[in-house]
Write an enzyme that holds these catalytic residues in place. Structure first.
Site, mmCIF file in Angstrom:
data_model
loop_
_atom_site.group_PDB
_atom_site.id
_atom_site.type_symbol
_atom_site.label_atom_id
_atom_site.label_comp_id
_atom_site.label_asym_id
_atom_site.label_seq_id
_atom_site.Cartn_x
_atom_site.Cartn_y
_atom_site.Cartn_z
ATOM 1 N N CYS A 269 1.061 -1.000 0.180
ATOM 2 C CA CYS A 269 0.140 -0.261 -0.202
ATOM 3 C C CYS A 269 0.920 0.950 -0.091
ATOM 4 O O CYS A 269 0.520 1.721 -0.989
ATOM 5 C CB CYS A 269 -1.051 0.101 1.031
ATOM 6 S SG CYS A 269 -1.176 -1.377 1.200
ATOM 7 N N ARG A 298 6.113 -11.609 5.382
ATOM 8 C CA ARG A 298 5.384 -10.904 6.879
ATOM 9 C C ARG A 298 5.588 -12.448 8.070
ATOM 10 O O ARG A 298 5.881 -13.965 7.571
ATOM 11 C CB ARG A 298 3.338 -11.479 7.186
ATOM 12 C CG ARG A 298 3.099 -9.938 6.364
ATOM 13 C CD ARG A 298 1.447 -9.856 6.063
ATOM 14 N NE ARG A 298 1.386 -9.600 5.031
ATOM 15 C CZ ARG A 298 -0.167 -9.291 4.973
ATOM 16 N NH1 ARG A 298 -0.606 -9.922 4.821
ATOM 17 N NH2 ARG A 298 -0.257 -8.328 4.178
ATOM 18 N N GLN A 316 0.860 -10.659 -3.529
ATOM 19 C CA GLN A 316 -0.788 -10.272 -3.588
ATOM 20 C C GLN A 316 -1.284 -10.143 -4.133
ATOM 21 O O GLN A 316 -0.678 -9.781 -5.557
ATOM 22 C CB GLN A 316 -0.596 -9.815 -3.232
ATOM 23 C CG GLN A 316 -0.848 -9.959 -0.662
ATOM 24 C CD GLN A 316 -1.183 -8.230 -0.472
ATOM 25 O OE1 GLN A 316 -0.512 -7.462 -0.312
ATOM 26 N NE2 GLN A 316 -1.579 -8.600 0.275
ATOM 27 N N ASP A 318 -2.865 -7.632 -5.957
ATOM 28 C CA ASP A 318 -3.185 -6.188 -4.348
ATOM 29 C C ASP A 318 -3.575 -5.062 -5.545
ATOM 30 O O ASP A 318 -3.474 -4.732 -7.086
ATOM 31 C CB ASP A 318 -2.366 -6.040 -4.290
ATOM 32 C CG ASP A 318 -2.486 -5.196 -3.099
ATOM 33 O OD1 ASP A 318 -3.621 -4.671 -2.183
ATOM 34 O OD2 ASP A 318 -1.969 -4.398 -2.490
ATOM 35 N N HIS A 320 -5.559 -0.831 -5.345
ATOM 36 C CA HIS A 320 -5.829 0.358 -5.008
ATOM 37 C C HIS A 320 -6.406 0.917 -5.547
ATOM 38 O O HIS A 320 -6.725 1.781 -6.917
ATOM 39 C CB HIS A 320 -4.779 1.053 -3.766
ATOM 40 C CG HIS A 320 -4.245 0.211 -2.941
ATOM 41 N ND1 HIS A 320 -3.042 -0.445 -3.150
ATOM 42 C CD2 HIS A 320 -4.458 -0.485 -2.127
ATOM 43 C CE1 HIS A 320 -2.843 -1.340 -2.284
ATOM 44 N NE2 HIS A 320 -3.461 -0.761 -1.095
ATOM 45 N N LYS A 400 -15.098 -3.197 5.467
ATOM 46 C CA LYS A 400 -15.075 -4.510 4.458
ATOM 47 C C LYS A 400 -15.939 -5.021 3.917
ATOM 48 O O LYS A 400 -16.956 -6.302 4.624
ATOM 49 C CB LYS A 400 -13.625 -5.054 4.850
ATOM 50 C CG LYS A 400 -13.797 -6.281 6.050
ATOM 51 C CD LYS A 400 -12.520 -6.684 6.315
ATOM 52 C CE LYS A 400 -12.854 -7.697 7.017
ATOM 53 N NZ LYS A 400 -11.569 -8.747 7.357
ATOM 54 N N HIS A 446 -8.640 -0.881 -0.790
ATOM 55 C CA HIS A 446 -8.065 -1.904 -0.845
ATOM 56 C C HIS A 446 -8.158 -3.213 -1.394
ATOM 57 O O HIS A 446 -9.592 -3.716 -1.055
ATOM 58 C CB HIS A 446 -6.907 -2.105 0.775
ATOM 59 C CG HIS A 446 -6.762 -1.533 1.343
ATOM 60 N ND1 HIS A 446 -5.263 -1.341 1.048
ATOM 61 C CD2 HIS A 446 -7.416 -0.533 2.327
ATOM 62 C CE1 HIS A 446 -4.614 -0.575 1.927
ATOM 63 N NE2 HIS A 446 -6.483 -0.709 2.530
HETATM 64 ZN ZN LIG Z 1 -3.487 -2.015 0.342
#
Ligand SMILES: [Zn+2]
Ligand SMILES: [Zn+2]
Length: 571
Positions: A269, A298, A316, A318, A320, A400, A446
């Site tokens: 992010c 992680r 991911q 991912d 945005h 979410k 996200h």
């Molecule tokens: Zn994010």
């Protein structure tokens, strides 16, 4: 009667049985878990002394005695007296904030517990539970604490449910993605590389690429722009983003470079925020959608690592979405619709949707939370989707929606998440210039559709028991010549298939056809084409389809058409 109540009660009964069979044991905790329960014990050589069958027998004896569960509320002092020989219980009592402590007595066994339990053991069916395994478990999951002996059991409301679970379990073991990964030569783990860090072999890399290509194409059509960001970032960045503060436990130690400290990225992010901020943005630029296959790192405790489903580095899918308030419902609606389409393409028809709302501690204004939550609800309702609300279950930075897919063994897996963020825009001071020339903070969403490639591939493999649909199969076709005089023609076929973008392998080693066919079946190759005199003469191939066997001779062009169509239809 809820299965969970039965499970909770059985944990106590198991502890009571262990207390009788192995006097002097110390008790840890014994909660109900998914499909069953466990209890942690400590005793000299307990791990090697324990016989599950004996404990199960003793449990049944106790249940038949129709033991009552009696609740009592006692003071901390009284509780400490009751558990004076139980160091772990004493530790728990000290940690409890309340003055009054609830305890349960069932027969000769007393435990700290909030309940609920059955009123009497006569409510527990004798044939609907089973002790399954013994494992070591650190007290409170901390490696620095003593190792206790954990006994697991499964329990259901009746024998029918138990039998169904056992059958699905047996099937799940056969489908274990770790075994399939080896058999299909997709990935490996290597001790010298490190725990939780998969190496993707050529077949696995092709599978990843196929999935990525599919998403690339779809997202390009939807106006996403792609980013590529570094694997480490200055600690200062992670302090601004708040990750350093909020997620310290799952971050790796900083790396010192010159006089600065850097972190392996746990999320993509902040980098996307920086890309957004590389220019002044106006309302005309919105919505902006950034996507990246971002690999993040992680920390996971070594005990929790599991194949591809729990790893220490993962990729991911991912993205945005940064937009104005007026664009919210359209953008969320697009995200949800696309999620549904994508899940279907991968063969998942069943899923559950969860909407998580504002928790007690949160950032962002109430009006933003309300608008975002209402948008999520509005979209789900407009699309006539069933969903469950998890009140207060949202993360602190925004509401979410989560999609959990149900696989062919009826297991639920967390997959898509669509998440508002009121934290990062504030922390980084993200803004755009609105129509009136005023600075405004944009809404940021996200979203990850597959979640992580690693986990998603694990789920795919187990869902299909390794029989991936043609479009996803790393190797789609084997070409097998019968004798050496068929090799040249087999090579021609191989070339033709390649020209048509089919993933093909020529199997011209000097081995018998039946051996190659068997090998192809083990590797779950969708199509095996056998080439002999007849096939050569008729410009044809003999087609063996996975799970079906020989489906006859076919003109080569016909086969190619069929394979292309099947790939396109994602069957
Ligand atoms: Zn994010
Ligand atoms: Zn209990």
């Amino acid at each position: 009667m809820k299965a969970e109540t039965i499970r909770h009660s059985l944990a106590h009964i198991m502890a009571a049985a262990v207390q009788e069979l192995y006097p002097g044991v110390k008790f840890g905790i014994g909660p109900a878990i998914e499909n069953g329960f466990y209890y942690d014990f400590e005793g000299k050589d307990l791990g090697s002394l324990i016989v599950l069958k004996d404990i199960e027998k003793k449990m049944k004896e106790l249940i038949k005695k129709e033991i009552k569960f009696e609740k009592k509320s006692v003071s901390k002092g009284e509780a400490k007296k009751l558990f004076k020989n139980q160091p772990y219980k004493l530790e728990l009592i000290d940690e409890l904030p309340n003055k009054k402590i609830s305890i349960y007595k069932s027969g000769d066994f007393v435990d700290l517990c909030k309940g609920p339990h059955v009123k009497s053991t006569k409510e527990i069916p004798l044939d609907s539970f089973k002790l399954t395994k013994i494992a070591g478990a650190y007290w409170k999951g901390n490696e620095n604490n003593p190792m206790l002996t954990r006994i697991y059991g499964i329990a259901f409301r009746d024998k029918k449910e138990l039998d169904k679970h056992l059958k699905l379990q047996e099937e799940a073991e056969k489908r274990d993605h770790r075994l399939l990964g080896q058999k299909l030569e997709l990935f490996i783990f290597d001790e010298e590389v490190g725990a939780g860090l998969p190496i993707w072999l050529p077949n696995g890399a092709v599978l990843r690429k196929t999935i990525k290509d599919y998403l690339y194409e779809e997202l390009n059509n939807q106006g996403y722009q792609w980013l590529s960001t570094p694997h480490i970032g200055n600690l200062a960045l992670w302090k601004t983003s708040g990750h350093w503060n909020f997620y310290k436990d799952s971050l790796y130690s900083p790396i010192k470079i010159d006089n600065e400290q850097y972190l392996l990225k746990p999320m993509n992010c902040p980098f996307h925020v920086k890309a957004y901020q590389s220019k002044i943005r106006s309302y005309r630029d919105l919505p902006m959608k950034y996507a990246e296959f971002g690999t993040v790192y992680r920390y996971e405790r070594s005990g929790t690592l599991h194949g591809l489903t729990r790893v220490r580095g993962f990729t991911q899918d991912d993205a945005h979405v940064i937009c104005e308030p007026g664009q919210l419902s359209e953008e969320v609606s697009k995200l949800v619709k696309y999620t549904l389409k994508m899940l279907k393409s991968f063969g998942f028809k069943d899923f559950n949707i969860y909407l998580s709302t504002r928790p007690e501690k949160y950032v962002g204004t109430d009006s933003k939370w309300q608008k975002a939550t209402n948008t999520l609800k509005y979209v789900l309702e407009k699309l006539k989707l069933n969903y469950e609300v998890d009140p207060g279950g949202g993360v602190f930075y925004g509401p979410k929606i989560d999609f959990k897919i149900r696989d062919s063994l009826e297991r639920e897996w967390q997959c898509t998440t669509i998440q508002f963020d009121f934290n990062l825009p504030q922390r980084f001071g993200m803004h755009y210039i609105d129509q009136k020339g005023k600075k405004q903070e944009p809404y940021t969403i996200h979203r990850a559709l597959l979640g992580s490639l690693e986990r998603f591939i694990a789920v795919l493999l187990e869902h299909y028991a390794g029989n991936l649909p043609l479009w996803l199969s790393p190797v789609q076709v084997w070409v097998v010549p019968i004798g050496s005089r068929h090799k040249k023609y087999a090579r021609e076929i191989e070339g033709k298939l390649k020209e048509n973008n089919l993933r093909v392998k020529l199997k011209d080693e000097n081995e018998t056809v039946s051996k190659k066919v068997r090998e192809g079946e083990i590797q779950k190759i969708p199509y095996i084409l056998v080439i002999g005199d007849k096939e050569m003469k008729g410009k044809s191939v003999r087609v063996r389809q996975r799970k079906k066997g020989d489906i006859g001779m076919m003109k080569t062009n016909k086969f190619i058409e069929r394979a292309i169509l099947e790939t396109e239809k994602k069957k």
